[in-house]
Design a protein around this motif. Structure first.
Motif, PDB file in Angstrom:
ATOM      1  N   UNK A 242       0.813  -1.214   0.000  1.00  0.00           N
ATOM      2  CA  UNK A 242       0.000   0.000   0.000  1.00  0.00           C
ATOM      3  C   UNK A 242       0.850   1.269   0.000  1.00  0.00           C
ATOM      4  N   UNK A 243       2.099   1.183   0.387  1.00  0.00           N
ATOM      5  CA  UNK A 243       3.031   2.310   0.335  1.00  0.00           C
ATOM      6  C   UNK A 243       4.444   1.752   0.436  1.00  0.00           C
ATOM      7  N   UNK A 244       5.425   2.574   0.060  1.00  0.00           N
ATOM      8  CA  UNK A 244       6.816   2.104   0.039  1.00  0.00           C
ATOM      9  C   UNK A 244       7.727   3.325   0.064  1.00  0.00           C
ATOM     10  N   UNK A 245       9.036   3.076   0.144  1.00  0.00           N
ATOM     11  CA  UNK A 245      10.016   4.152   0.080  1.00  0.00           C
ATOM     12  C   UNK A 245       9.887   4.888  -1.252  1.00  0.00           C
ATOM     13  N   UNK A 246       9.737   6.205  -1.205  1.00  0.00           N
ATOM     14  CA  UNK A 246       9.520   7.071  -2.362  1.00  0.00           C
ATOM     15  C   UNK A 246       8.189   6.792  -3.063  1.00  0.00           C
ATOM     16  N   UNK A 247       7.288   6.134  -2.368  1.00  0.00           N
ATOM     17  CA  UNK A 247       5.946   5.887  -2.912  1.00  0.00           C
ATOM     18  C   UNK A 247       4.926   6.014  -1.776  1.00  0.00           C
ATOM     19  N   UNK A 248       4.498   7.204  -1.417  1.00  0.00           N
ATOM     20  CA  UNK A 248       4.841   8.445  -2.129  1.00  0.00           C
ATOM     21  C   UNK A 248       6.019   9.175  -1.487  1.00  0.00           C
ATOM     22  N   UNK A 249       6.551  10.132  -2.244  1.00  0.00           N
ATOM     23  CA  UNK A 249       7.490  11.133  -1.751  1.00  0.00           C
ATOM     24  C   UNK A 249       6.880  12.502  -2.008  1.00  0.00           C
ATOM     25  N   UNK A 250       6.843  13.344  -0.975  1.00  0.00           N
ATOM     26  CA  UNK A 250       6.253  14.674  -1.109  1.00  0.00           C
ATOM     27  C   UNK A 250       7.245  15.726  -0.644  1.00  0.00           C
ATOM     28  N   UNK A 251       7.303  16.811  -1.398  1.00  0.00           N
ATOM     29  CA  UNK A 251       8.197  17.918  -1.069  1.00  0.00           C
ATOM     30  C   UNK A 251       7.458  19.224  -1.298  1.00  0.00           C
ATOM     31  N   UNK A 252       7.510  20.106  -0.308  1.00  0.00           N
ATOM     32  CA  UNK A 252       6.756  21.356  -0.362  1.00  0.00           C
ATOM     33  C   UNK A 252       7.692  22.535  -0.142  1.00  0.00           C
ATOM     34  N   UNK A 253       7.745  23.434  -1.116  1.00  0.00           N
ATOM     35  CA  UNK A 253       8.516  24.671  -1.012  1.00  0.00           C
ATOM     36  C   UNK A 253       7.534  25.824  -0.841  1.00  0.00           C
ATOM     37  N   UNK A 254       7.695  26.593   0.241  1.00  0.00           N
ATOM     38  CA  UNK A 254       6.735  27.649   0.540  1.00  0.00           C
ATOM     39  C   UNK A 254       7.445  28.944   0.907  1.00  0.00           C
ATOM     40  N   UNK A 255       6.781  30.061   0.615  1.00  0.00           N
ATOM     41  CA  UNK A 255       7.293  31.398   0.905  1.00  0.00           C
ATOM     42  C   UNK A 255       6.221  32.154   1.681  1.00  0.00           C
ATOM     43  N   UNK A 256       6.615  32.772   2.793  1.00  0.00           N
ATOM     44  CA  UNK A 256       5.636  33.501   3.582  1.00  0.00           C
ATOM     45  C   UNK A 256       6.254  34.148   4.795  1.00  0.00           C
ATOM     46  N   UNK A 257       5.470  34.178   5.869  1.00  0.00           N
ATOM     47  CA  UNK A 257       5.887  34.788   7.137  1.00  0.00           C
ATOM     48  C   UNK A 257       5.882  33.736   8.231  1.00  0.00           C
ATOM     49  N   UNK A 258       6.838  33.870   9.151  1.00  0.00           N
ATOM     50  CA  UNK A 258       6.969  32.935  10.259  1.00  0.00           C
ATOM     51  C   UNK A 258       6.826  33.707  11.574  1.00  0.00           C
ATOM     52  N   UNK A 259       5.986  33.186  12.465  1.00  0.00           N
ATOM     53  CA  UNK A 259       5.767  33.812  13.768  1.00  0.00           C
ATOM     54  C   UNK A 259       6.342  32.918  14.849  1.00  0.00           C
ATOM     55  N   UNK A 260       7.200  33.483  15.721  1.00  0.00           N
ATOM     56  CA  UNK A 260       7.834  32.740  16.800  1.00  0.00           C
ATOM     57  C   UNK A 260       7.550  33.428  18.122  1.00  0.00           C
ATOM     58  N   UNK A 261       7.105  32.626  19.103  1.00  0.00           N
ATOM     59  CA  UNK A 261       6.770  33.176  20.413  1.00  0.00           C
ATOM     60  C   UNK A 261       6.974  32.101  21.467  1.00  0.00           C
ATOM     61  N   UNK A 262       7.341  32.529  22.656  1.00  0.00           N
ATOM     62  CA  UNK A 262       7.479  31.621  23.792  1.00  0.00           C
ATOM     63  C   UNK A 262       7.055  32.363  25.048  1.00  0.00           C
ATOM     64  N   UNK A 263       6.579  31.606  26.024  1.00  0.00           N
ATOM     65  CA  UNK A 263       6.154  32.203  27.279  1.00  0.00           C
ATOM     66  C   UNK A 263       7.367  32.675  28.073  1.00  0.00           C
ATOM     67  N   UNK A 264       7.137  33.516  29.073  1.00  0.00           N
ATOM     68  CA  UNK A 264       8.246  34.064  29.853  1.00  0.00           C
ATOM     69  C   UNK A 264       9.000  32.988  30.617  1.00  0.00           C
TER      70      UNK A 264
END
Length: 334
Positions: free
Chosen positions: A186-208
């Motif tokens: 039902x699945x195997x190595x490289x079956x499937x293989x998925x790769x996603x290239x994205x451009x945008x904004x990244x938000x980083x936050x942590x509590x005190x």
């Protein structure tokens, strides 16, 4: 008097040997030049004759003082080996079957942050687990968890908690995927293989107090590649039939990673992944609850709901999927 003062001054200047004592008007050329004292090293300022002081350390006379450049890289590794076992006798009144399961997982991170504008995060996740089943006559063991994923993210600070971001996520699996008493792959190595290239904004936050951390990437522009190596699985994963093994998709993506230390020995980490090409949607929510017993032992609960309407389904089969795993074993961070 004015003229007299002028004459006396001129006489002292022009004939000092007459007007001044011999001890003052010695020629400059006859004065012996005294050499300048040499510049002392730091160690020479130390009085070695004093008995109440410590001896000098070995070195070049500067007490071993070394100025180092700051290291902006941070490396982390987590390794876990989890084991579960269940035994059910043949006459057990509720039925069921005996099985054993083993799960190994490794997470390696290499993150760069120059504390000014630039960040570069790299994360490699590897997870592989097998289980046995006495009632499965086709396979001695089959996978219960299988993941190979690499995430690379480059960020440039925009404002306090926001970064302009380019992110590449790539994932597949290690081993063949089977179902009980079914020889079909039902699945195997490289079956499937998925790769996603994205451009945008990244938000980083942590509590005190540092107990909660979140990282959310919002990408209105995303390019996704889906590749299926096995010809028999091309249609199952929504790739066009024929000789084409790959498919390109354009859309939008949201990826959220978070960690929450709920109490002293209980933590919750997760990942939310959303992608749409405006004709189909893929939504994943990975949840890992880690209960630490001591420094090296822990119990782990993994909950993974998933929605995907891009795959080919049997009639009446839902697009909603769910995976759950409970394990106990070794957990090491370094």
């Amino acid at each position: 008097m004015k003229h007299t003062d002028y004459a006396l001054v001129q006489g002292c200047l022009m004939q000092p040997q007459i007007a001044l004592p011999d001890s003052i008007h010695q020629p400059v050329a006859n004065i012996e030049e005294q050499p300048e004292p040499p510049e002392l090293m730091l160690s020479e300022h130390y009085d070695s004759s004093s008995s109440d002081k410590l001896p000098l350390p070995a070195g070049d006379g500067n007490y071993g003082i070394v100025v180092r450049k700051p290291n902006f890289w941070n490396f982390k590794t987590n390794f876990s080996l989890q084991f579960t076992q269940s035994y059910v006798s043949d006459n057990w009144y509720k039925g069921g079957e005996s099985h054993n399961a083993l799960l190994a997982a490794t997470v390696i991170e290499a993150n760069y942050n120059n504390q000014r504008k630039l960040t570069f995060d790299n994360k490699l996740e590897m997870k592989l687990g097998f289980q046995t089943s006495h009632n499965d006559e086709k396979h001695k063991y089959k996978t219960n968890s299988d993941l190979l994923r690499l995430t690379n993210k480059l960020g440039l600070r925009a404002v306090k908690h926001w970064y302009y971001t380019i992110m590449l996520q790539s994932w597949t699996q290690f081993y063949k995927g089977y179902k009980a008493n079914d020889e079909k792959v039902y699945s195997d190595f490289m079956s499937p293989f998925e790769s996603l290239l994205s451009i945008g904004m990244d938000y980083q936050q942590s509590s005190r107090n540092g107990r909660f951390k979140v990282n959310a990437t919002l990408s209105p522009l995303a390019l996704k590649l889906k590749y299926v190596g096995r010809p028999s699985l091309i249609k199952d994963f929504g790739v066009s039939s024929g000789k084409h093994h790959s498919k390109w998709e354009y859309g939008s993506n949201v990826t959220v990673n978070y960690t929450w230390n709920i109490v002293k020995n209980v933590s919750w980490s997760g990942r939310i992944y959303f992608f749409t090409d405006y004709s189909s949607t893929q939504l994943e929510w990975e949840n890992t609850f880690n209960l630490s017993i001591n420094r090296y032992l822990s119990a782990r609960v993994f909950l993974f709901p998933r929605f995907d309407d891009s795959r080919k389904r049997s009639e009446g089969q839902s697009n909603f999927e769910f995976n759950e795993l409970l394990s106990l074993g070794l957990n090491v961070n370094f």
